[in-house]
Design a protein around this motif. Structure first.
Motif, short mmCIF file in Angstrom:
data_model
loop_
_atom_site.label_atom_id
_atom_site.label_comp_id
_atom_site.label_asym_id
_atom_site.label_seq_id
_atom_site.Cartn_x
_atom_site.Cartn_y
_atom_site.Cartn_z
N GLY A 62 20.33 -5.28 2.67
CA GLY A 62 19.98 -6.26 1.64
C GLY A 62 20.76 -6.12 0.15
O GLY A 62 21.18 -6.99 -0.32
N ARG A 63 20.69 -4.92 -0.06
CA ARG A 63 21.60 -4.48 -1.42
C ARG A 63 22.98 -4.62 -1.27
O ARG A 63 23.63 -5.33 -2.06
N GLU A 64 23.30 -4.47 -0.05
CA GLU A 64 24.92 -4.73 0.04
C GLU A 64 25.32 -6.19 0.19
O GLU A 64 26.29 -6.55 -0.41
N HIS A 65 24.00 -7.18 0.59
CA HIS A 65 24.46 -8.57 0.62
C HIS A 65 24.39 -8.96 -0.74
O HIS A 65 25.46 -9.65 -1.26
N LEU A 66 23.55 -8.49 -1.70
CA LEU A 66 23.47 -9.06 -3.15
C LEU A 66 24.66 -8.44 -3.85
O LEU A 66 25.29 -9.24 -4.65
N ALA A 67 25.23 -7.24 -3.59
CA ALA A 67 26.29 -6.69 -4.28
C ALA A 67 27.48 -7.48 -3.60
O ALA A 67 28.35 -7.81 -4.63
N ARG A 68 27.79 -8.14 -2.55
CA ARG A 68 28.79 -9.11 -2.13
C ARG A 68 28.67 -10.17 -2.92
O ARG A 68 29.84 -10.75 -3.32
N LEU A 69 27.49 -10.80 -3.06
CA LEU A 69 27.61 -12.07 -3.73
C LEU A 69 27.88 -11.89 -4.88
O LEU A 69 28.56 -12.89 -5.52
N LEU A 70 27.59 -10.82 -5.78
CA LEU A 70 27.89 -10.67 -6.95
C LEU A 70 29.36 -10.36 -7.16
O LEU A 70 29.98 -10.91 -7.99
N ASN A 71 29.90 -9.59 -6.18
CA ASN A 71 31.49 -9.37 -6.32
C ASN A 71 32.18 -10.60 -5.94
O ASN A 71 33.04 -11.01 -7.03
N GLY A 128 0.66 -1.23 -0.03
CA GLY A 128 -0.08 -0.11 -0.13
C GLY A 128 0.81 1.34 0.26
O GLY A 128 0.17 2.31 0.06
N LEU A 129 2.13 1.11 0.00
CA LEU A 129 2.98 2.40 0.05
C LEU A 129 2.74 3.43 -1.26
O LEU A 129 2.97 2.79 -2.31
N PRO A 130 2.59 4.72 -1.18
CA PRO A 130 2.70 5.33 -2.30
C PRO A 130 3.74 5.26 -3.20
O PRO A 130 4.77 5.28 -2.56
N ILE A 131 3.81 5.53 -4.62
CA ILE A 131 4.70 5.22 -5.28
C ILE A 131 5.96 6.38 -5.04
O ILE A 131 7.04 6.00 -5.11
N ALA A 132 5.48 7.58 -4.76
CA ALA A 132 6.80 8.44 -4.36
C ALA A 132 7.66 7.94 -3.28
O ALA A 132 8.88 7.82 -3.23
N ASP A 133 7.06 7.11 -2.44
CA ASP A 133 7.67 6.71 -1.02
C ASP A 133 8.58 5.31 -1.48
O ASP A 133 9.62 5.27 -1.22
N VAL A 134 7.85 4.75 -2.38
CA VAL A 134 8.68 3.48 -3.11
C VAL A 134 9.71 3.87 -3.84
O VAL A 134 10.93 3.39 -3.46
N LEU A 135 9.73 4.93 -4.69
CA LEU A 135 10.84 5.52 -5.32
C LEU A 135 11.99 6.03 -4.49
O LEU A 135 13.02 5.96 -4.77
N ARG A 136 11.62 6.78 -3.57
CA ARG A 136 12.29 7.40 -2.51
C ARG A 136 13.45 6.14 -1.88
O ARG A 136 14.52 6.29 -1.73
N LEU A 137 12.72 5.03 -1.59
CA LEU A 137 13.47 3.95 -0.90
C LEU A 137 14.24 3.31 -2.03
O LEU A 137 15.45 2.88 -1.87
N ALA A 138 14.08 3.07 -3.39
CA ALA A 138 14.70 2.54 -4.35
C ALA A 138 15.78 3.75 -4.55
O ALA A 138 17.04 2.99 -4.60
N ALA A 139 15.65 4.78 -4.66
CA ALA A 139 16.85 5.49 -5.05
C ALA A 139 17.81 5.67 -3.80
O ALA A 139 18.92 6.03 -3.76
N THR A 140 17.13 5.95 -2.63
CA THR A 140 18.26 5.71 -1.47
C THR A 140 19.18 4.72 -1.24
O THR A 140 20.25 4.87 -0.60
N HIS A 141 18.60 3.77 -1.49
CA HIS A 141 19.23 2.18 -1.21
C HIS A 141 19.89 1.75 -2.42
O HIS A 141 20.52 0.50 -2.25
N GLY A 142 19.74 2.26 -3.52
CA GLY A 142 20.43 1.88 -4.72
C GLY A 142 20.12 0.84 -5.38
O GLY A 142 20.64 -0.04 -5.96
N LEU A 154 16.24 -2.84 3.24
CA LEU A 154 16.64 -2.56 2.11
C LEU A 154 18.25 -2.30 1.92
O LEU A 154 18.97 -2.91 0.89
N GLY A 155 18.83 -1.46 2.65
CA GLY A 155 20.17 -1.14 2.49
C GLY A 155 21.03 -2.22 2.85
O GLY A 155 22.07 -2.59 1.94
#
Length: 266
Positions: free
Chosen positions: A254-263, A12-26, A251-252
């Motif tokens: 989580g992104r770091e964990h995936l980036a580490r697996l990719l590296n 139910g989160l508004p799209i503007a808030d979803v996008l803020r999370l995506a941009a903030t956490h890469g 989210l932050g």
């Protein structure tokens, strides 16, 4: 590989808030859960769709896909299922999304052969429309067809480039497949991969990535070894587990964990 998360984790989160999370956490993209209780679903009008497109463009984030709930192997007449897929495809086209997710959803009273044929017939019909719109329909490894081996029984019957697979790593693991087996089955059809983590086969409450039992390291290694460069999308099932930790605070890491697996797999 590019990283996304599903709005199933922020119901139910508004799209503007979803996008803020995506941009903030890469995160590069977002998978939009297309359900009437969400801001974006097939019932919204063209003006609302245009607004969503503008918001995503302004944030520099992609709409990865539209996660629908059509059940392509379910008992009953074909027409309502095909119409539901068409509406999802229209939404994806209008949003600039490349993919529409559908479920197998076979009934317990169907034989595997009947379920496979039903799903393939409906997907084959919808594939022509999908091709006209430039969107791919992805059959998720889920419910009645939770493994790659089960999914390709349907995909092989369809044989259309606009119909592919969405690999949900939890369901293939619960189905007893190893990541290399799933990749071998799905690689000709693979659209993108949903990652997640859980405590055990009997406790599927979502956990932060890397803290559970799912073979995420092995999945990323298999994908990297074969030079696959598509999307990893974190599907955190907060909508179904009210007691799970809020996704935004995870989210932050989580992104770091995936980036580490990719590296580590490079």
């Amino acid at each position: 590989m590019k990283l996304a998360f599903s709005t199933l984790g922020v119901p139910g989160l508004p799209i503007a808030d979803v996008l803020r999370l995506a941009a903030t956490h890469g995160y590069h993209g977002v998978e939009l859960r297309a359900h009437p209780e969400e801001p974006v679903h097939p019932g919204i009008g063209l003006a609302e769709r245009a607004d969503v497109v503008a918001e995503f463009k302004g944030a520099g984030v992609e709409v990865l896909g539209v996660a629908g709930y059509a059940r392509v192997a379910a008992p009953g007449p074909d027409e309502p299922v095909i119409e539901e897929i068409h509406r999802l495809l229209d939404l994806a086209r209008d949003l600039g999304a490349g993919y529409v997710r559908v479920f197998p959803g076979a009934g317990t009273d169907q034989s595997p052969e009947e379920a496979d044929a039903t799903a393939a017939r409906r997907l084959g019909t919808a594939a022509e429309y999908a091709g006209d719109l430039g969107v791919r329909i992805l059959l998720e490894t889920h419910d009645s067809h939770r493994t790659g081996a089960a999914a390709i029984r349907v995909l092989g019957l369809v044989g259309h480039r606009q119909v592919g697979s969405l690999w949900d790593v939890m369901h293939t693991w619960l189905g007893g497949e190893q990541p290399h087996e799933t990749y071998a089955a799905l690689s000709p059809y693979l659209g993108y991969v949903q990652v997640k983590d859980i405590a055990s086969a009997t406790d599927t409450t979502p956990l932060p990535l890397g803290t559970g039992v799912l073979p995420l390291t092995e999945c990323v290694e298999v994908l990297s070894r074969h030079g696959w460069d598509g999307w990893l999308c974190w599907e955190y099932e907060k909508r179904w587990y009210e007691g799970a930790a809020p996704l935004p605070e995870l989210l932050g890491a989580g992104r770091e964990h995936l980036a580490r697996l990719l590296n580590e797999s490079a």
